[in-house]
Scaffold this motif. Structure first.
Motif, PDB file in Angstrom:
ATOM      1  N   THR A   7      56.745  80.417  61.319  1.00  0.00           N
ATOM      2  CA  THR A   7      56.674  79.309  62.263  1.00  0.00           C
ATOM      3  C   THR A   7      58.027  79.084  62.911  1.00  0.00           C
ATOM      4  OG1 THR A   7      54.946  78.260  60.945  1.00  0.00           O
ATOM      5  CG2 THR A   7      56.149  76.850  62.488  1.00  0.00           C
ATOM      6  N   PHE A   8      58.002  78.950  64.236  1.00  0.00           N
ATOM      7  CA  PHE A   8      59.221  78.759  65.017  1.00  0.00           C
ATOM      8  C   PHE A   8      59.050  77.590  65.973  1.00  0.00           C
ATOM      9  CE2 PHE A   8      58.873  83.188  63.898  1.00  0.00           C
ATOM     10  CZ  PHE A   8      60.131  83.482  63.410  1.00  0.00           C
ATOM     11  N   ILE A   9      60.124  76.847  66.188  1.00  0.00           N
ATOM     12  CA  ILE A   9      60.188  75.864  67.259  1.00  0.00           C
ATOM     13  C   ILE A   9      60.981  76.504  68.389  1.00  0.00           C
ATOM     14  CG2 ILE A   9      61.167  73.664  68.010  1.00  0.00           C
ATOM     15  CD1 ILE A   9      60.699  72.585  65.212  1.00  0.00           C
ATOM     16  N   VAL A  10      60.452  76.411  69.606  1.00  0.00           N
ATOM     17  CA  VAL A  10      61.157  76.911  70.785  1.00  0.00           C
ATOM     18  C   VAL A  10      61.435  75.717  71.685  1.00  0.00           C
ATOM     19  CG1 VAL A  10      61.099  78.443  72.781  1.00  0.00           C
ATOM     20  CG2 VAL A  10      59.992  79.146  70.639  1.00  0.00           C
ATOM     21  N   THR A  11      62.724  75.351  71.818  1.00  0.00           N
ATOM     22  CA  THR A  11      63.077  74.284  72.750  1.00  0.00           C
ATOM     23  C   THR A  11      63.074  74.874  74.154  1.00  0.00           C
ATOM     24  OG1 THR A  11      65.476  74.617  72.661  1.00  0.00           O
ATOM     25  CG2 THR A  11      64.516  73.148  71.015  1.00  0.00           C
ATOM     26  N   LYS A  68      54.204  69.451  59.413  1.00  0.00           N
ATOM     27  CA  LYS A  68      52.898  68.892  59.036  1.00  0.00           C
ATOM     28  C   LYS A  68      51.776  69.828  59.480  1.00  0.00           C
ATOM     29  CE  LYS A  68      49.967  64.824  59.447  1.00  0.00           C
ATOM     30  NZ  LYS A  68      49.822  63.486  60.004  1.00  0.00           N
ATOM     31  N   ARG A  69      51.899  70.395  60.667  1.00  0.00           N
ATOM     32  CA  ARG A  69      50.861  71.278  61.222  1.00  0.00           C
ATOM     33  C   ARG A  69      50.817  72.626  60.518  1.00  0.00           C
ATOM     34  NH1 ARG A  69      48.185  72.101  66.418  1.00  0.00           N
ATOM     35  NH2 ARG A  69      47.009  73.999  66.089  1.00  0.00           N
ATOM     36  N   PHE A  70      51.985  73.235  60.256  1.00  0.00           N
ATOM     37  CA  PHE A  70      52.033  74.599  59.746  1.00  0.00           C
ATOM     38  C   PHE A  70      52.514  74.717  58.296  1.00  0.00           C
ATOM     39  CE2 PHE A  70      52.595  75.111  64.400  1.00  0.00           C
ATOM     40  CZ  PHE A  70      51.433  75.821  64.663  1.00  0.00           C
ATOM     41  N   GLY A  71      53.054  73.649  57.743  1.00  0.00           N
ATOM     42  CA  GLY A  71      53.482  73.668  56.348  1.00  0.00           C
ATOM     43  C   GLY A  71      54.868  74.209  56.090  1.00  0.00           C
ATOM     44  N   LYS A  72      55.486  74.769  57.109  1.00  0.00           N
ATOM     45  CA  LYS A  72      56.837  75.319  56.938  1.00  0.00           C
ATOM     46  C   LYS A  72      57.476  75.522  58.299  1.00  0.00           C
ATOM     47  CE  LYS A  72      55.380  80.127  57.106  1.00  0.00           C
ATOM     48  NZ  LYS A  72      55.509  81.449  56.560  1.00  0.00           N
ATOM     49  N   LEU A  73      58.759  75.797  58.284  1.00  0.00           N
ATOM     50  CA  LEU A  73      59.499  76.120  59.502  1.00  0.00           C
ATOM     51  C   LEU A  73      60.435  77.265  59.179  1.00  0.00           C
ATOM     52  CD1 LEU A  73      60.237  75.461  62.447  1.00  0.00           C
ATOM     53  CD2 LEU A  73      61.905  73.834  61.573  1.00  0.00           C
ATOM     54  N   SER A  74      60.313  78.367  59.927  1.00  0.00           N
ATOM     55  CA  SER A  74      61.130  79.557  59.661  1.00  0.00           C
ATOM     56  C   SER A  74      62.368  79.643  60.538  1.00  0.00           C
ATOM     57  CB  SER A  74      60.289  80.821  59.863  1.00  0.00           C
ATOM     58  OG  SER A  74      59.163  80.788  59.026  1.00  0.00           O
ATOM     59  N   GLY A  75      62.300  79.051  61.735  1.00  0.00           N
ATOM     60  CA  GLY A  75      63.456  79.139  62.614  1.00  0.00           C
ATOM     61  C   GLY A  75      63.289  78.331  63.877  1.00  0.00           C
ATOM     62  N   VAL A  76      64.406  78.147  64.581  1.00  0.00           N
ATOM     63  CA  VAL A  76      64.425  77.427  65.852  1.00  0.00           C
ATOM     64  C   VAL A  76      65.102  78.315  66.881  1.00  0.00           C
ATOM     65  CG1 VAL A  76      65.288  75.403  67.093  1.00  0.00           C
ATOM     66  CG2 VAL A  76      64.534  75.177  64.717  1.00  0.00           C
ATOM     67  N   ILE A  77      64.492  78.408  68.050  1.00  0.00           N
ATOM     68  CA  ILE A  77      65.077  79.151  69.155  1.00  0.00           C
ATOM     69  C   ILE A  77      65.393  78.120  70.229  1.00  0.00           C
ATOM     70  CG2 ILE A  77      64.723  80.980  70.850  1.00  0.00           C
ATOM     71  CD1 ILE A  77      62.641  82.104  68.744  1.00  0.00           C
ATOM     72  N   ASN A  78      66.673  77.880  70.455  1.00  0.00           N
ATOM     73  CA  ASN A  78      67.110  76.801  71.333  1.00  0.00           C
ATOM     74  C   ASN A  78      67.356  77.327  72.745  1.00  0.00           C
ATOM     75  OD1 ASN A  78      67.948  74.346  72.255  1.00  0.00           O
ATOM     76  ND2 ASN A  78      69.947  74.431  71.286  1.00  0.00           N
ATOM     77  N   LEU A  79      66.392  77.051  73.633  1.00  0.00           N
ATOM     78  CA  LEU A  79      66.506  77.485  75.024  1.00  0.00           C
ATOM     79  C   LEU A  79      66.359  76.316  75.986  1.00  0.00           C
ATOM     80  CD1 LEU A  79      64.358  80.703  74.643  1.00  0.00           C
ATOM     81  CD2 LEU A  79      66.839  80.584  74.843  1.00  0.00           C
ATOM     82  N   GLY A  80      66.442  75.093  75.456  1.00  0.00           N
ATOM     83  CA  GLY A  80      66.277  73.898  76.281  1.00  0.00           C
ATOM     84  C   GLY A  80      67.494  73.640  77.135  1.00  0.00           C
ATOM     85  N   GLY A  81      67.245  73.144  78.327  1.00  0.00           N
ATOM     86  CA  GLY A  81      68.329  72.801  79.236  1.00  0.00           C
ATOM     87  C   GLY A  81      67.803  72.726  80.644  1.00  0.00           C
ATOM     88  N   VAL A  82      68.605  72.205  81.529  1.00  0.00           N
ATOM     89  CA  VAL A  82      68.198  72.060  82.922  1.00  0.00           C
ATOM     90  C   VAL A  82      69.214  72.788  83.790  1.00  0.00           C
ATOM     91  CG1 VAL A  82      67.818  70.433  84.803  1.00  0.00           C
ATOM     92  CG2 VAL A  82      67.121  69.837  82.487  1.00  0.00           C
TER      93      VAL A  82
END
Length: 91
Positions: A7-11, A68-82
């Protein structure tokens, strides 16, 4: 790193490089949570609601919703910005 099943979060995942990253991670079998101000189109990525990455509380909420949705977090990929494009005028 194993992508499939993790599971990854992508900003910034709603457009540009972030959106492309979301599509590729989903294609490779990852669980993806899109942390962005607007919802990404397509794919089967999870959207925890609008996330302003300049707000610590909003980011904490997105991380909690993802776990809560996936039960774990493996990493974050930070690509947020304007990106603001403007003409430069020389003297």
């Amino acid at each position: 790193m194993q992508i499939k099943g993790n599971t990854f979060i992508v900003t910034g995942g709603a457009s540009g490089l972030g959106e492309g990253t979301v599509h590729e991670l989903v294609r490779l079998g990852a669980n993806v949570s899109v942390a962005a101000l607007s919802k990404t189109l397509g794919d089967n990525a999870f959207y925890p609601g609008p996330v302003d990455i300049t707000s610590e509380d909003a980011v904490k909420s997105a991380v909690a919703a993802t776990i809560k949705r996936f039960g774990k977090l493996s990493g974050v990929i930070n690509l947020g910005g304007v990106l603001k494009i403007a003409r430069v005028r020389l003297p």
